[in-house]
Structures are given as structure tokens and as C-alpha cells.
Design a protein around this motif. Structure first.
Motif, short mmCIF file in Angstrom:
data_model
loop_
_atom_site.label_atom_id
_atom_site.label_comp_id
_atom_site.label_asym_id
_atom_site.label_seq_id
_atom_site.Cartn_x
_atom_site.Cartn_y
_atom_site.Cartn_z
N MET A 188 20.67 13.42 -5.57
CA MET A 188 21.00 12.08 -5.15
C MET A 188 21.13 11.21 -6.39
SD MET A 188 18.57 9.34 -3.41
CE MET A 188 18.04 10.58 -2.33
N ASP A 189 22.12 10.36 -6.40
CA ASP A 189 22.28 9.50 -7.56
C ASP A 189 21.48 8.22 -7.42
OD1 ASP A 189 23.71 7.76 -5.94
OD2 ASP A 189 25.65 8.44 -6.63
N ILE A 190 21.28 7.55 -8.55
CA ILE A 190 20.45 6.33 -8.58
C ILE A 190 21.08 5.22 -7.77
CG2 ILE A 190 19.66 4.50 -10.12
CD1 ILE A 190 18.79 6.60 -12.04
N LYS A 191 22.41 5.14 -7.75
CA LYS A 191 23.07 4.08 -6.98
C LYS A 191 22.65 4.15 -5.51
CE LYS A 191 27.52 2.21 -5.75
NZ LYS A 191 28.96 2.44 -5.70
N THR A 192 22.57 5.33 -4.95
CA THR A 192 22.15 5.48 -3.56
C THR A 192 20.71 5.04 -3.38
OG1 THR A 192 23.66 7.35 -3.33
CG2 THR A 192 21.96 7.11 -1.65
N ARG A 193 19.85 5.43 -4.30
CA ARG A 193 18.44 5.05 -4.20
C ARG A 193 18.25 3.55 -4.34
NH1 ARG A 193 15.02 9.60 -7.44
NH2 ARG A 193 14.97 11.12 -5.77
N LYS A 194 19.03 2.89 -5.18
CA LYS A 194 18.88 1.44 -5.36
C LYS A 194 19.10 0.69 -4.06
CE LYS A 194 19.28 0.20 -10.12
NZ LYS A 194 17.88 0.02 -10.28
N GLN A 195 19.79 1.30 -3.14
CA GLN A 195 20.01 0.68 -1.85
C GLN A 195 18.80 0.84 -0.93
OE1 GLN A 195 23.56 2.68 -0.63
NE2 GLN A 195 24.82 1.62 -2.10
N ILE A 196 17.87 1.70 -1.29
CA ILE A 196 16.68 1.95 -0.47
C ILE A 196 15.62 0.93 -0.84
CG2 ILE A 196 14.86 3.61 0.13
CD1 ILE A 196 17.69 4.41 1.06
N ARG A 197 15.21 0.15 0.16
CA ARG A 197 14.19 -0.90 -0.04
C ARG A 197 12.84 -0.36 0.42
NH1 ARG A 197 17.58 -4.53 3.81
NH2 ARG A 197 17.45 -2.49 4.73
N VAL A 198 11.89 -0.33 -0.51
CA VAL A 198 10.56 0.22 -0.25
C VAL A 198 9.55 -0.92 -0.22
CG1 VAL A 198 8.76 1.79 -1.05
CG2 VAL A 198 11.18 2.36 -1.45
N LEU A 199 8.87 -1.07 0.90
CA LEU A 199 7.74 -2.00 1.01
C LEU A 199 6.51 -1.23 0.55
CD1 LEU A 199 6.42 -4.66 2.11
CD2 LEU A 199 6.05 -3.37 4.23
N CYS A 200 5.80 -1.75 -0.43
CA CYS A 200 4.62 -1.10 -0.97
C CYS A 200 3.46 -2.09 -0.93
CB CYS A 200 4.89 -0.62 -2.39
SG CYS A 200 3.56 0.35 -3.10
N VAL A 201 2.38 -1.73 -0.24
CA VAL A 201 1.23 -2.62 -0.10
C VAL A 201 -0.03 -1.86 -0.51
CG1 VAL A 201 -0.05 -4.16 1.41
CG2 VAL A 201 2.38 -3.72 1.87
N ASP A 202 -0.70 -2.37 -1.54
CA ASP A 202 -1.96 -1.80 -2.00
C ASP A 202 -2.73 -2.90 -2.71
OD1 ASP A 202 -4.03 -0.33 -3.42
OD2 ASP A 202 -2.80 1.46 -3.13
N ASP A 203 -3.98 -3.10 -2.33
CA ASP A 203 -4.76 -4.19 -2.92
C ASP A 203 -5.37 -3.83 -4.28
OD1 ASP A 203 -6.51 -2.42 -1.73
OD2 ASP A 203 -7.94 -3.95 -1.15
N THR A 204 -5.24 -2.59 -4.70
CA THR A 204 -5.70 -2.19 -6.03
C THR A 204 -4.52 -2.34 -6.98
OG1 THR A 204 -7.25 -0.63 -5.04
CG2 THR A 204 -6.75 -0.35 -7.39
N LEU A 205 -4.61 -3.32 -7.86
CA LEU A 205 -3.49 -3.67 -8.72
C LEU A 205 -2.97 -2.48 -9.52
CD1 LEU A 205 -1.59 -5.85 -9.76
CD2 LEU A 205 -3.33 -6.45 -11.46
N LEU A 206 -3.85 -1.68 -10.08
CA LEU A 206 -3.41 -0.54 -10.88
C LEU A 206 -2.58 0.42 -10.03
CD1 LEU A 206 -3.39 1.02 -13.53
CD2 LEU A 206 -5.54 2.09 -12.82
N HIS A 207 -3.04 0.73 -8.83
CA HIS A 207 -2.29 1.63 -7.94
C HIS A 207 -0.93 1.04 -7.60
CE1 HIS A 207 -6.30 3.40 -6.29
NE2 HIS A 207 -6.04 3.80 -7.52
N LEU A 208 -0.92 -0.23 -7.26
CA LEU A 208 0.32 -0.91 -6.89
C LEU A 208 1.33 -0.87 -8.04
CD1 LEU A 208 1.78 -2.58 -4.70
CD2 LEU A 208 0.78 -4.61 -5.75
N GLU A 209 0.85 -1.17 -9.25
CA GLU A 209 1.74 -1.17 -10.41
C GLU A 209 2.26 0.23 -10.73
OE1 GLU A 209 -0.60 -3.06 -13.45
OE2 GLU A 209 0.10 -5.06 -12.89
N LEU A 210 1.38 1.22 -10.68
CA LEU A 210 1.82 2.59 -10.98
C LEU A 210 2.87 3.08 -9.99
CD1 LEU A 210 -1.56 4.32 -11.93
CD2 LEU A 210 0.38 3.90 -13.43
N ILE A 211 2.60 2.88 -8.70
CA ILE A 211 3.54 3.31 -7.67
C ILE A 211 4.86 2.56 -7.79
CG2 ILE A 211 3.97 3.35 -5.18
CD1 ILE A 211 0.88 3.77 -4.85
#
Length: 127
Positions: free
Chosen positions: A1-24
Motif C-alpha cells: 500500500m502506498d503512503i498516499k492511500t494511508r494519508k486518507q485514513i483518519r485514525v482517532l487515538c486516545v490514551d491518557d499516558t502522554l508517552l504512549h500517545l506520542e509514540l503511537i
């Protein structure tokens, strides 16, 4: 899969641990996904209720309860109530599958496992 296709994928990411949130978030962005990151479950709740659109959600089950009393499991259910067709990946140190989630990633997990889980959860991304 190319990056252009992935850029269209919107990921909601929720984590209250800042380090985990930033890494993911940073890992997914490097892989070409568009990430909407939330450290506060209540902010995510407000945006979901306000019509936020996303293609997949990654939600930590262990969100700290705040003044509005929302848990990770509450947020998973809310996501399914508003966008029932959108897959939800729950992350947790526990290995029990939460109600309403489509998949569970037990902590600790590797960053490559998140991309694999997204690819497997979204049929359009399967190669």
C-alpha cells in the motif's frame, strides 16, 4: 500500500499516558496515517458527539476518570454509537475483550502490531 492511500485514513487515538500517545501517534504518522490524538477522553467525547469523522479508533481502556466520568470503555461504546461501522481497537494491560471493541491489543505491544491491527481491521488496506 502506498503512503498516499494511508494519508486518507483518519485514525482517532486516545490514551491518557502522554508517552504512549506520542509514540503511537508519531509511529502512525511516519507510516503515513492521519492521526487525531487525544490525551483527554472528554475532549474526544465532545468531538465525537460533535460529528468528528474517522476511519478507525485506537482507545486505551484505562483512561483516568476525569470530572465528566468517562472511561475508555465508555468512549469505545460512544464511538460505536456514533459511528457503528468504524472499527475500534482497544488497548489494555488486561487480556479481556471489552464490549463493543472489534479488537484488543494487550499491553505491552509493539508499534508494528498497531499498524498490523489497522491493516487487518480495514478491508481496503488489506493487500
Amino acid at each position: 500500500m502506498d503512503i498516499k492511500t494511508r494519508k486518507q485514513i483518519r485514525v482517532l487515538c486516545v490514551d491518557d499516558t502522554l508517552l504512549h500517545l506520542e509514540l503511537i501517534s508519531q509511529h502512525l504518522e511516519r507510516k503515513g496515517f492521519f492521526v487525531m490524538a487525544y490525551r483527554d477522553g472528554n475532549e474526544a467525547r465532545q468531538d465525537i458527539q460533535g460529528g468528528l469523522k474517522y476511519d478507525i479508533a485506537i482507545i486505551d481502556r484505562s483512561l483516568e476518570r476525569s470530572t465528566k466520568w468517562i472511561t475508555g470503555d465508555d468512549l469505545i461504546k460512544l464511538s460505536k454509537d456514533y459511528l457503528p461501522a468504524v472499527p475500534v481497537i482497544a488497548t489494555s494491560a488486561y487480556d479481556d475483550m471489552p464490549d463493543y471493541a472489534d479488537r484488543l491489543l494487550a499491553k505491552p505491544f509493539g508499534l508494528t502490531e498497531i499498524v498490523e491491527a489497522i491493516n487487518e481491521s480495514l478491508p481496503a488496506l488489506r493487500e
